[in-house]
Design an enzyme around this catalytic site. Structure first.
Site, PDB file in Angstrom:
ATOM      1  N   LYS A 263     -58.327  65.835  18.791  1.00  0.00           N
ATOM      2  CA  LYS A 263     -56.713  66.179  18.315  1.00  0.00           C
ATOM      3  C   LYS A 263     -57.133  65.744  17.007  1.00  0.00           C
ATOM      4  O   LYS A 263     -58.560  64.471  16.414  1.00  0.00           O
ATOM      5  CB  LYS A 263     -56.656  64.377  19.115  1.00  0.00           C
ATOM      6  CG  LYS A 263     -55.265  63.608  18.752  1.00  0.00           C
ATOM      7  CD  LYS A 263     -54.519  64.484  19.691  1.00  0.00           C
ATOM      8  CE  LYS A 263     -52.927  64.313  19.289  1.00  0.00           C
ATOM      9  NZ  LYS A 263     -52.653  64.964  17.973  1.00  0.00           N
TER      10      LYS A 263
ATOM     11  N   GLN B 251     -62.031  62.340  12.092  1.00  0.00           N
ATOM     12  CA  GLN B 251     -60.477  61.934  12.926  1.00  0.00           C
ATOM     13  C   GLN B 251     -61.928  61.474  14.092  1.00  0.00           C
ATOM     14  O   GLN B 251     -61.308  60.964  15.159  1.00  0.00           O
ATOM     15  CB  GLN B 251     -60.398  63.039  13.512  1.00  0.00           C
ATOM     16  CG  GLN B 251     -59.083  63.778  13.670  1.00  0.00           C
ATOM     17  CD  GLN B 251     -57.924  62.385  12.955  1.00  0.00           C
ATOM     18  OE1 GLN B 251     -57.877  62.808  11.726  1.00  0.00           O
ATOM     19  NE2 GLN B 251     -56.912  61.477  14.130  1.00  0.00           N
TER      20      GLN B 251
ATOM     21  N   LYS C 194     -62.137  57.765  13.999  1.00  0.00           N
ATOM     22  CA  LYS C 194     -60.824  57.492  13.897  1.00  0.00           C
ATOM     23  C   LYS C 194     -61.055  57.089  15.095  1.00  0.00           C
ATOM     24  O   LYS C 194     -60.063  56.401  16.148  1.00  0.00           O
ATOM     25  CB  LYS C 194     -59.445  57.291  13.058  1.00  0.00           C
ATOM     26  CG  LYS C 194     -58.949  57.557  12.678  1.00  0.00           C
ATOM     27  CD  LYS C 194     -57.673  57.931  12.428  1.00  0.00           C
ATOM     28  CE  LYS C 194     -58.072  58.891  11.145  1.00  0.00           C
ATOM     29  NZ  LYS C 194     -57.171  59.399   9.988  1.00  0.00           N
TER      30      LYS C 194
ATOM     31  N   LYS D  80     -59.304  69.227  12.632  1.00  0.00           N
ATOM     32  CA  LYS D  80     -58.179  69.011  12.184  1.00  0.00           C
ATOM     33  C   LYS D  80     -57.986  70.067  11.699  1.00  0.00           C
ATOM     34  O   LYS D  80     -59.383  71.273  12.082  1.00  0.00           O
ATOM     35  CB  LYS D  80     -59.275  68.048  10.792  1.00  0.00           C
ATOM     36  CG  LYS D  80     -58.063  67.460   9.780  1.00  0.00           C
ATOM     37  CD  LYS D  80     -57.146  66.157  10.313  1.00  0.00           C
ATOM     38  CE  LYS D  80     -56.293  65.704   9.701  1.00  0.00           C
ATOM     39  NZ  LYS D  80     -55.539  64.471  10.263  1.00  0.00           N
TER      40      LYS D  80
ATOM     41  N   GLY E  46     -48.802  66.559  13.074  1.00  0.00           N
ATOM     42  CA  GLY E  46     -49.190  67.018  11.734  1.00  0.00           C
ATOM     43  C   GLY E  46     -49.339  66.363  10.432  1.00  0.00           C
ATOM     44  O   GLY E  46     -50.258  65.230  10.772  1.00  0.00           O
ATOM     45  N   ASP E  47     -49.462  67.195   9.197  1.00  0.00           N
ATOM     46  CA  ASP E  47     -50.236  65.481   8.121  1.00  0.00           C
ATOM     47  C   ASP E  47     -49.764  65.553   7.379  1.00  0.00           C
ATOM     48  O   ASP E  47     -48.693  66.596   7.314  1.00  0.00           O
ATOM     49  CB  ASP E  47     -51.864  66.195   8.179  1.00  0.00           C
ATOM     50  CG  ASP E  47     -52.803  65.011   7.571  1.00  0.00           C
ATOM     51  OD1 ASP E  47     -53.191  64.117   7.610  1.00  0.00           O
ATOM     52  OD2 ASP E  47     -52.894  65.667   6.328  1.00  0.00           O
TER      53      ASP E  47
ATOM     54  N   THR F   3     -48.536  55.475  11.235  1.00  0.00           N
ATOM     55  CA  THR F   3     -49.459  55.816  10.605  1.00  0.00           C
ATOM     56  C   THR F   3     -49.221  54.244   9.337  1.00  0.00           C
ATOM     57  O   THR F   3     -50.174  53.901   9.162  1.00  0.00           O
ATOM     58  CB  THR F   3     -49.829  57.238   9.548  1.00  0.00           C
ATOM     59  OG1 THR F   3     -50.147  57.932  10.456  1.00  0.00           O
ATOM     60  CG2 THR F   3     -51.451  56.643   9.109  1.00  0.00           C
TER      61      THR F   3
ATOM     62  N   ASN G 172     -44.885  60.712   4.162  1.00  0.00           N
ATOM     63  CA  ASN G 172     -44.286  59.163   4.996  1.00  0.00           C
ATOM     64  C   ASN G 172     -45.106  58.438   5.251  1.00  0.00           C
ATOM     65  O   ASN G 172     -44.679  57.088   5.718  1.00  0.00           O
ATOM     66  CB  ASN G 172     -45.051  60.747   6.445  1.00  0.00           C
ATOM     67  CG  ASN G 172     -44.616  59.524   7.564  1.00  0.00           C
ATOM     68  OD1 ASN G 172     -45.594  59.038   8.004  1.00  0.00           O
ATOM     69  ND2 ASN G 172     -43.403  59.635   8.228  1.00  0.00           N
TER      70      ASN G 172
ATOM     71  N   SER H 129     -49.815  59.553  18.615  1.00  0.00           N
ATOM     72  CA  SER H 129     -49.689  60.245  19.251  1.00  0.00           C
ATOM     73  C   SER H 129     -50.621  60.781  20.196  1.00  0.00           C
ATOM     74  O   SER H 129     -49.788  61.711  20.992  1.00  0.00           O
ATOM     75  CB  SER H 129     -50.917  61.874  18.513  1.00  0.00           C
ATOM     76  OG  SER H 129     -50.221  61.950  16.462  1.00  0.00           O
TER      77      SER H 129
END
Length: 449
Positions: A91, A112, A115, A127, A166-167, A211, A242, A381
């Protein structure tokens, strides 16, 4: 100093991943925290457990050919690093930006893993992205690129395999184009394969805000350990995308006043007592896709625009770096400390250099590392995946409450672990050790895989 048992592991990471400085930095930061863990639990150093955590399960690089509006064929490079699936399907987001290289994606994927572990949700870490730049491209060009990108990536995805989001450079528009192509290729509506979707086609409320909101929740909880809050504080937020926008929104709701934000061209400082005009900023950045210079022009005398320069020169009580990696240096950190900053919360991934983090720690500044503070996005997410699996949709209020509970839980676990390992208030150590132990225990249970 790195523990002597960990030195050969880091040396091997350097040897096997030459030139990938950001990945080296991310690994070193975690290994720096593990000395106390190895001393207390030497079995974690056995079975090449740490070495396996530092090596991705799979690294995928592929060509992305597409045709621009002039009929010219363009070539970009796509990446997906599936780093660790001990806790669940891979993820992590997709980043579209010219700076994206394999080392960038590996650093983000490594971060990630920890996290995602901190959220307590059943998700592994990965990622991806491309060196494609959506800025200046037409809607049709972006659609054609996304379709070509997903044509290759689709064979590596699945709601039980790998679930991107998304990123930077990838918002709801890009997710929509990629989801449409995935649906076309697979001939099924597998809504749990991508997150960050629109509300009318499987998305979750609060995902857009998650976020930024999550980072603010974490910092608010952290401030509470010193009997303080955002109320009445002056705040600076780097970035104007964002994460920054919804950081500004939540800070304002908690009584803080955001006096400055930035983009890659410069920064603005609000001269009014009310702080950043959030409605105007959203219109400029989200609808018109403009610059903070356009925001300043629209605001007129109420704002000072500084082209170039460093937003960290602006005196404030709290700083929220929310743009990109290594944007805040030791020099910037010393300036912030000199100007009286009391807390720093990383909204972006690894925005503070290691030297900057040391300056904050030595200056007794509360510091929230990104792998803990910005986990709200991936946590929501995972909540979107839950809603997709149950064919359900939750209210904004219920989802935001889940997010707040998750972020408060992350804070409390990090603080508790830092205490256990003899470093009260060290959220870097707390986040690294908490995430490591959860992943390590799962990997040991699964055997040598």
């Amino acid at each position: 100093m790195l523990d002597e048992k960990l030195e050969p592991i880091f040396a091997d990471v350097l040897r096997r991943n030459p030139g990938e400085d950001e990945f080296h930095q991310a690994v070193r930061e975690v290994l720096d925290s593990l000395g106390a863990v190895i001393a207390k639990h030497p079995d974690y150093a056995e079975g090449a457990l740490i070495e396996r955590i530092c090596e991705p399960e799979r690294q995928i690089i592929f060509r992305v050919p597409w045709v621009d509006d002039k009929g010219q064929v363009q070539i970009n490079r796509g990446f997906r690093v599936q780093f660790n699936s001990a806790l669940g399907p891979f993820k992590g987001g997709l980043r579209f930006h010219p700076s994206v290289l394999l080392g960038t994606v590996k650093f983000l994927g490594f971060e990630q893993v920890f996290k995602n572990a901190l959220t307590g949700m059943p998700i592994g870490g990965g990622k991806g992205g491309s060196d494609f730049d959506p800025k200046g491209r037409s809607e049709h060009e972006i659609m054609r690129f996304c379709q070509s990108f997903m044509t290759e990536l689709s064979r590596h995805l699945g709601e039980y395999t790998d679930v991107p989001a998304g990123d930077i450079g990838v918002g709801q528009r890009e997710i929509g184009y990629m989801f449409g192509q995935y649906k076309r290729i697979t001939n099924r509506y597998e809504s749990g394969v991508l997150t960050g979707k629109g509300l009318t086609w499987g998305g979750s409320r609060v995902r857009t805000e998650a976020t930024g909101y999550g980072a603010v929740y974490f910092v608010e909880r952290m401030l509470g350990t010193r009997k303080q809050s955002f109320d009445g504080k002056k705040v600076i937020v780097s970035g104007a995308g964002n994460v920054a926008i919804y950081t500004i929104e939540k800070v304002s709701k908690l009584g803080g006043r955001v006096i400055a934000c930035s983009d890659s061209h410069g920064y603005v400082v609000e001269n009014s007592g009310s702080g950043i005009d959030l409605d105007l900023l959203k219109e400029i950045k989200e609808k018109k896709r403009g610059r903070v210079a356009d925001y300043a022009a629209a605001r007129g005398a109420g704002v000072t625009y500084v082209p170039g320069g460093q937003i960290w020169d602006v005196p404030a009580d709290i700083a929220m770096p929310s743009a990109t990696q290594n944007e805040l240096t030791a020099h910037d950190a010393r300036t912030l400390v000199k100007n009286g900053v009391i807390a720093v919360g990383e909204g972006a991934n690894m925005p503070c250099t290691p030297e900057a983090v040391r300056v904050f720690m030595e200056g007794n500044v509360l510091f929230a590392p990104g792998k803990a503070a910005n986990a709200g996005g991936v946590a929501t997410s995972a909540l979107e995946m839950q809603q997709n699996a149950s064919r359900d949709s939750w209210t904004f209020e219920a989802t935001e409450q889940r997010l707040a509970n998750i972020m408060n839980g992350i804070h409390d676990r990090c603080a508790e672990v830092a205490d256990v390992y003899g470093s009260p208030g060290n959220y870097v150590l707390g986040a690294n050790v908490t995430g490591f132990i959860r992943v390590a225990e799962a990997m040991r249970a699964l055997g040598v895989v």
